[in-house]
Scaffold this active site. Sequence first.
Site, PDB file in Angstrom:
ATOM      1  N   ASP A  36      11.004   3.658   7.002  1.00  0.00           N
ATOM      2  CA  ASP A  36      10.966   3.015   5.676  1.00  0.00           C
ATOM      3  C   ASP A  36       9.932   3.617   4.726  1.00  0.00           C
ATOM      4  OD1 ASP A  36       8.699   1.964   6.940  1.00  0.00           O
ATOM      5  OD2 ASP A  36       8.941  -0.016   6.045  1.00  0.00           O
ATOM      6  N   ALA A 121       1.053  -9.038  15.935  1.00  0.00           N
ATOM      7  CA  ALA A 121       2.087  -8.950  16.973  1.00  0.00           C
ATOM      8  C   ALA A 121       3.240  -8.056  16.541  1.00  0.00           C
ATOM      9  CB  ALA A 121       2.606 -10.346  17.300  1.00  0.00           C
ATOM     10  N   GLY A 122       3.149  -7.460  15.345  1.00  0.00           N
ATOM     11  CA  GLY A 122       4.258  -6.645  14.858  1.00  0.00           C
ATOM     12  C   GLY A 122       5.385  -7.485  14.282  1.00  0.00           C
ATOM     13  N   SER A 124       4.940  -9.049  11.236  1.00  0.00           N
ATOM     14  CA  SER A 124       4.719  -9.071   9.785  1.00  0.00           C
ATOM     15  C   SER A 124       4.020 -10.305   9.260  1.00  0.00           C
ATOM     16  CB  SER A 124       6.040  -8.924   9.042  1.00  0.00           C
ATOM     17  OG  SER A 124       6.364  -7.611   8.968  1.00  0.00           O
ATOM     18  N   SER A 126       1.231 -10.233   7.841  1.00  0.00           N
ATOM     19  CA  SER A 126       0.605  -9.865   6.559  1.00  0.00           C
ATOM     20  C   SER A 126       1.617  -9.914   5.415  1.00  0.00           C
ATOM     21  CB  SER A 126      -0.070  -8.503   6.652  1.00  0.00           C
ATOM     22  OG  SER A 126       0.790  -7.566   7.229  1.00  0.00           O
ATOM     23  N   ASP A 170       9.100  -4.713   5.510  1.00  0.00           N
ATOM     24  CA  ASP A 170       8.688  -6.070   5.851  1.00  0.00           C
ATOM     25  C   ASP A 170       8.747  -6.983   4.630  1.00  0.00           C
ATOM     26  OD1 ASP A 170       8.185  -4.731   8.151  1.00  0.00           O
ATOM     27  OD2 ASP A 170       6.008  -4.883   8.042  1.00  0.00           O
TER      28      ASP A 170
HETATM   29  C1  GLA Z   1       5.147  -1.793  10.083  1.00  0.00           C
HETATM   30  C2  GLA Z   1       5.167  -1.480   8.595  1.00  0.00           C
HETATM   31  C3  GLA Z   1       6.588  -1.237   8.122  1.00  0.00           C
HETATM   32  C4  GLA Z   1       7.316  -0.230   8.995  1.00  0.00           C
HETATM   33  C5  GLA Z   1       7.145  -0.567  10.462  1.00  0.00           C
HETATM   34  C6  GLA Z   1       7.710   0.502  11.346  1.00  0.00           C
HETATM   35  O1  GLA Z   1       5.769  -3.012  10.307  1.00  0.00           O
HETATM   36  O2  GLA Z   1       4.595  -2.524   7.863  1.00  0.00           O
HETATM   37  O3  GLA Z   1       6.582  -0.837   6.783  1.00  0.00           O
HETATM   38  O4  GLA Z   1       6.888   1.076   8.713  1.00  0.00           O
HETATM   39  O5  GLA Z   1       5.786  -0.759  10.805  1.00  0.00           O
HETATM   40  O6  GLA Z   1       9.084   0.576  11.206  1.00  0.00           O
END
Ligand code: GLA
Length: 404
Positions: A36, A121-122, A124, A126, A170
Site C-alpha cells: 500500500d 498487535a497489527g 491498526s 493507531s 488502515d
Molecule cells: C501497517 C501499515 C500499513 C501497511 C501494513 C502492511 O499496518 O500501517 O499501511 O503498510 O503495515 O501491509
Amino acid sequence: MTADRFGKTTPSGPAGSETIECVAPSRVNLLGEHTDYSGGLVLPMAIPFLTRAAIRPRENSHYSFASELFSTTLALERADRSTARGDWSDYPVGVLRQLQNLGVEVPAFDLHLSGNVPLAAGLSSSASVEVASAMAMLALARQTLRIEEIAVLCRRAENEFVGSPCGIMDQFVIVAAAAGHALLLDTRTLAYEHLPMKKGELGETQIVICNSMVKHSVATGEYGIRRREAEEGQAALVARFGVRDLGDATLAQLEAIRSEISPEAFRRCRHIITENTRVRAAKEAMNAGDPIAFGELMLGSHTSQRDDFQCSCEETDFLVETAVELPGCFGARLTGGGFGGCTVNLVKRGEAEAFRNALQAAYQQRFSRTAETYLCEAADGAWRRNADLFAAMESRPALPSGAK
Ligand code: GLA
C-alpha cells in the site's frame, strides 16, 4: 471477541455543552501486505474492536486530550505548533494539525478516547484512534470531508506528525468498510469496491485472528527499512521501464534489473509484485465463493512475507504452520505490518472453536506464552457508523488533488 460495546450515543455534557461521540473500528488485512505504499492492491476488512472519541466544546482556548488507556493528559493552546511528544497523544494531535492545515476551524475541546483495540498487535489501533478523532473533530467543527479525504488526512497525520511511514490501507478501510464485506482498494487511485465475504462456500467460513502477543510497531525501524528497500527496487524499475510504481511492474521486468539492485531490494519487490497478483486472484476466489483457492493464496502470501519480505518471526511462522495442519483451516498468514502481531486464519465455521483452542494450546506449549484469538465478522467502517452525525453538515474544500 468483545461485542460491539460502544454503541453510538450522544449524551449531553455538563452545563449545556453537548458531547459528541464518534466510533471507529480496527481492521484485519486478509491479503495484500506491504503493497500500500507502492501503488498496489490490498484486501482488508474492518473488525468490531472499536475506538470511541468523545468530544465536547470547552470555554477557554485550550485543546485537551485524555485517554482511558493512558494516565497522561495533554492541554494545548489553540495556537500551539509544537512537535510530536512520542506518546499516544501524537495521533489525535497529528489529526488536529492536519485539519488546521486544511483551514478547518476546530473550536477548543475536551477529547476523551476509549476503546478495546488490542495495542501493537497489527490490528491498526493507531489508525482507529486517528479516524475516530478526525470524525469527532469534524463533527464538532460542523464540517465534513469525503471518505477518501478523511483517510488521506489521517494517514498524513501519521506520516508527517507521528513520523511513522505507513501506507493508506488502515485508515482507508477503517473509514470506508462495509459490514459483511472485505474492501478491495487500489492504493494508487484510491478506487475501491466492497466484496461480499459470504458467497458460496465462503459463507461457511469464519475469520479467526490469532494474536501472538509479540509486540509489533510500524514506527520502529524494520518497517521503514523494508519500505526503503522496496523503494530502491521501484526506482530502478521506474527508470528502466517507465512503470508508474511497483503496482505496474512485472516479475520479468524485476528479473531484468536484478544485477542493478541489492539482493534485499530484489526480494522485497518480488514479494510486492507477487502479492499484487495474489490479491487479483483473491478477488476471483471471493467472487467464486471458493475458500480453498482463497486459503492457498493466504498461505502463498505468508511464505512470501517470510522468505522475501522477511517480516515474519518465529512465533507467527509457528502459528501459521500449526494452523494449516488443523481440521477446517483453509489458509493462514501473518497480517499487518509484521515482526510480531497477529495471524489471520480462514476456518470452516463449525470448526472455529476447536481450531482456536488447538492453536492456543500448541502455542502455549511451544512458547510458554498465551496467544489470544478473536472470531470476527466483517464490520462497518466509521463512515457508515457515524453517518447520521454528518448528514446535515457543511463540506470543506477537497484536499489538493493527487494528495495521497
Ligand atoms: C501497517 C501499515 C500499513 C501497511 C501494513 C502492511 O499496518 O500501517 O499501511 O503498510 O503495515 O501491509
